[in-house]
Design a protein around this motif. Structure first.
Motif, PDB file in Angstrom:
ATOM      1  N   GLY A  94     -65.649   9.561 -69.653  1.00 43.10           N
ATOM      2  CA  GLY A  94     -65.620   8.155 -70.016  1.00 43.10           C
ATOM      3  C   GLY A  94     -66.985   7.504 -69.927  1.00 43.10           C
ATOM      4  O   GLY A  94     -67.378   6.715 -70.800  1.00 43.10           O
ATOM      5  N   SER A  95     -67.742   7.831 -68.889  1.00 44.40           N
ATOM      6  CA  SER A  95     -69.074   7.249 -68.716  1.00 44.40           C
ATOM      7  C   SER A  95     -70.020   7.695 -69.820  1.00 44.40           C
ATOM      8  O   SER A  95     -70.835   6.909 -70.321  1.00 44.40           O
ATOM      9  CB  SER A  95     -69.638   7.628 -67.338  1.00 44.40           C
ATOM     10  OG  SER A  95     -68.844   7.076 -66.312  1.00 44.40           O
ATOM     11  N   ARG A  96     -69.922   8.965 -70.209  1.00 37.89           N
ATOM     12  CA  ARG A  96     -70.785   9.454 -71.280  1.00 37.89           C
ATOM     13  C   ARG A  96     -70.449   8.773 -72.611  1.00 37.89           C
ATOM     14  O   ARG A  96     -71.342   8.330 -73.356  1.00 37.89           O
ATOM     15  CB  ARG A  96     -70.645  10.969 -71.408  1.00 37.89           C
ATOM     16  CG  ARG A  96     -71.387  11.575 -72.595  1.00 37.89           C
ATOM     17  CD  ARG A  96     -72.899  11.250 -72.556  1.00 37.89           C
ATOM     18  NE  ARG A  96     -73.549  11.667 -73.773  1.00 37.89           N
ATOM     19  CZ  ARG A  96     -73.979  12.920 -74.000  1.00 37.89           C
ATOM     20  NH1 ARG A  96     -73.813  13.867 -73.077  1.00 37.89           N
ATOM     21  NH2 ARG A  96     -74.571  13.225 -75.138  1.00 37.89           N
ATOM     22  N   LEU A  97     -69.166   8.666 -72.945  1.00 42.11           N
ATOM     23  CA  LEU A  97     -68.781   8.013 -74.193  1.00 42.11           C
ATOM     24  C   LEU A  97     -69.117   6.531 -74.173  1.00 42.11           C
ATOM     25  O   LEU A  97     -69.448   5.937 -75.210  1.00 42.11           O
ATOM     26  CB  LEU A  97     -67.291   8.227 -74.464  1.00 42.11           C
ATOM     27  CG  LEU A  97     -66.877   9.665 -74.798  1.00 42.11           C
ATOM     28  CD1 LEU A  97     -65.357   9.769 -74.895  1.00 42.11           C
ATOM     29  CD2 LEU A  97     -67.517  10.134 -76.104  1.00 42.11           C
ATOM     30  N   LEU A  98     -69.052   5.918 -73.001  1.00 40.17           N
ATOM     31  CA  LEU A  98     -69.455   4.517 -72.855  1.00 40.17           C
ATOM     32  C   LEU A  98     -70.929   4.353 -73.227  1.00 40.17           C
ATOM     33  O   LEU A  98     -71.300   3.408 -73.945  1.00 40.17           O
ATOM     34  CB  LEU A  98     -69.205   4.067 -71.411  1.00 40.17           C
ATOM     35  CG  LEU A  98     -69.243   2.575 -71.104  1.00 40.17           C
ATOM     36  CD1 LEU A  98     -68.062   1.860 -71.743  1.00 40.17           C
ATOM     37  CD2 LEU A  98     -69.239   2.358 -69.588  1.00 40.17           C
ATOM     38  N   GLU A  99     -71.766   5.261 -72.756  1.00 37.86           N
ATOM     39  CA  GLU A  99     -73.193   5.224 -73.091  1.00 37.86           C
ATOM     40  C   GLU A  99     -73.422   5.385 -74.595  1.00 37.86           C
ATOM     41  O   GLU A  99     -74.391   4.852 -75.145  1.00 37.86           O
ATOM     42  CB  GLU A  99     -73.937   6.337 -72.355  1.00 37.86           C
ATOM     43  CG  GLU A  99     -74.090   6.122 -70.862  1.00 37.86           C
ATOM     44  CD  GLU A  99     -74.841   7.262 -70.205  1.00 37.86           C
ATOM     45  OE1 GLU A  99     -75.127   8.278 -70.900  1.00 37.86           O
ATOM     46  OE2 GLU A  99     -75.153   7.144 -69.014  1.00 37.86           O
ATOM     47  N   GLU A 100     -72.516   6.125 -75.232  1.00 40.29           N
ATOM     48  CA  GLU A 100     -72.652   6.373 -76.668  1.00 40.29           C
ATOM     49  C   GLU A 100     -72.134   5.199 -77.509  1.00 40.29           C
ATOM     50  O   GLU A 100     -72.196   5.252 -78.740  1.00 40.29           O
ATOM     51  CB  GLU A 100     -71.878   7.637 -77.049  1.00 40.29           C
ATOM     52  CG  GLU A 100     -72.379   8.901 -76.379  1.00 40.29           C
ATOM     53  CD  GLU A 100     -73.705   9.378 -76.953  1.00 40.29           C
ATOM     54  OE1 GLU A 100     -73.949   9.148 -78.155  1.00 40.29           O
ATOM     55  OE2 GLU A 100     -74.493   9.968 -76.189  1.00 40.29           O
TER      56      GLU A 100
END
Length: 333
Positions: A94-100
């Protein structure tokens, strides 16, 4: 565009052990070693109760992206059995996709996380209708130009089944990705009992019994199980669950009820990806080798990775972050 593939995952020794990958995947050690950025999806997350009909609700967390640009879409994330919206792999993805630039909705299945008191009836793995209903309600509450679903283990199984059901029910979904999904539940249950090392079954049974105790505390007027039933092994306690709390007439019918084995995924018409590993000690790879999938479904079997591990280095970060982010990116281009 070259997408990362499972064959690209080549971890250093001793991370080439499927058992080490699996044990580290949800360990407290990993959670402590992860960088702060892996927890960003928890910051300013909005707690949401989702109406799934019949007076029942599921809980979740919504986090809006903060890149300053238009949202790329909505990512709905499913945890595994006895996991939650705060499972390490869910937070990291979730954190990675949030950054994206994706908005994130992390959904708790019934009786997972802190949701035992929401609904009187027990969770079981054939409750796909309420999960698809939740997806429709989430899409209504948080409209997005694209919706991708990613699930892990049992959550991967739910994601694949939801992908088959959603279009006919008018639930908007553009892409589904499943990491180490349960394919053949009967084979998986047998494997945990007879082939996997004893500590895997002990781990899951400890978490399941704790969950059932929390359920009983939330609804003290109910008798969900007798004490002697709670002392049973996984197969027999599952049979008691089926006979007490479902309309299935047998354990075998229940396990078949959420199977996606053989040619069942031929009914999946959305773009989808299945990522698993040959050294997964929890879910036998043979079920994946025997799958029949249509051309729109990508089946990617890595050599290494364990069960929902894919930990690439001693910083405890996961190869699946790049893998999922790249494929979610592709559906918006």
């Amino acid at each position: 565009m070259n997408l990362p593939m499972g064959s690209d995952f080549q971890p250093p020794w001793p991370l080439r052990s499927g058992h080490i990958q699996t044990m580290l995947s949800s360990s407290g050690i990993r959670r402590r070693l992860l960088p702060r950025r892996a927890h960003r999806v928890q910051e300013n997350a909005q707690e949401v109760l989702v109406d799934v009909g019949h007076g029942d609700r599921l809980s979740g967390r919504f986090t809006a992206q903060r890149t300053g640009r238009e949202s790329r879409g909505l990512a709905i994330l499913f945890h595994g059995w006895e996991g939650s919206v705060d499972s390490t792999y869910v937070l990291q993805t979730g954190s990675r996709l949030l950054e994206e630039g994706w908005d994130i909705f992390r959904l708790n299945f019934r009786d997972h996380g802190d949701s035992h008191g929401l609904n009187e009836a027990l969770f079981h793995s054939c409750r796909i209708d309420e999960v698809v209903a939740a997806m429709g309600e989430i899409a209504r509450m948080f409209p997005a130009r694209a919706i991708g679903v990613a699930g892990f283990s049992l959550g991967g199984n739910f994601a694949l089944r939801a992908g088959m059901l959603a279009p006919s029910l008018g639930v908007p979904v553009d892409y589904v990705l499943a990491v180490c999904p349960i394919v053949d539940p009967s084979e998986g249950l047998f494997s945990l009992e007879s082939e996997a090392p004893w500590f895997y079954q002990a781990y899951f049974m400890q978490k399941w019994r704790r969950s059932l105790r929390l359920k009983q505390q939330a609804f003290p007027h109910q008798t969900y199980f007798e004490l002697d039933e709670l002392r049973q092994n996984m197969r027999d306690l599952t049979r008691s669950l089926v006979l007490r709390h479902t309309d299935f007439g047998s354990l075998e019918a229940y396990l078949d009820g959420y199977s996606v084995a053989g040619d069942r995924l031929m009914d999946l018409h959305l773009p989808a990806t299945i990522l698993t590993s040959r050294d997964d000690p929890v879910i036998p790879v043979a079920a994946f080798d025997q799958l029949r999938v249509p051309p729109n479904v990508e089946l990617d079997i890595a050599t290494y990775g364990g069960h929902c591990g894919f930990i690439r280095d001693y910083g405890m970060t996961s190869f699946t972050d790049d893998y999922i982010a790249a494929r979610f990116d592709a559906i918006t281009r």
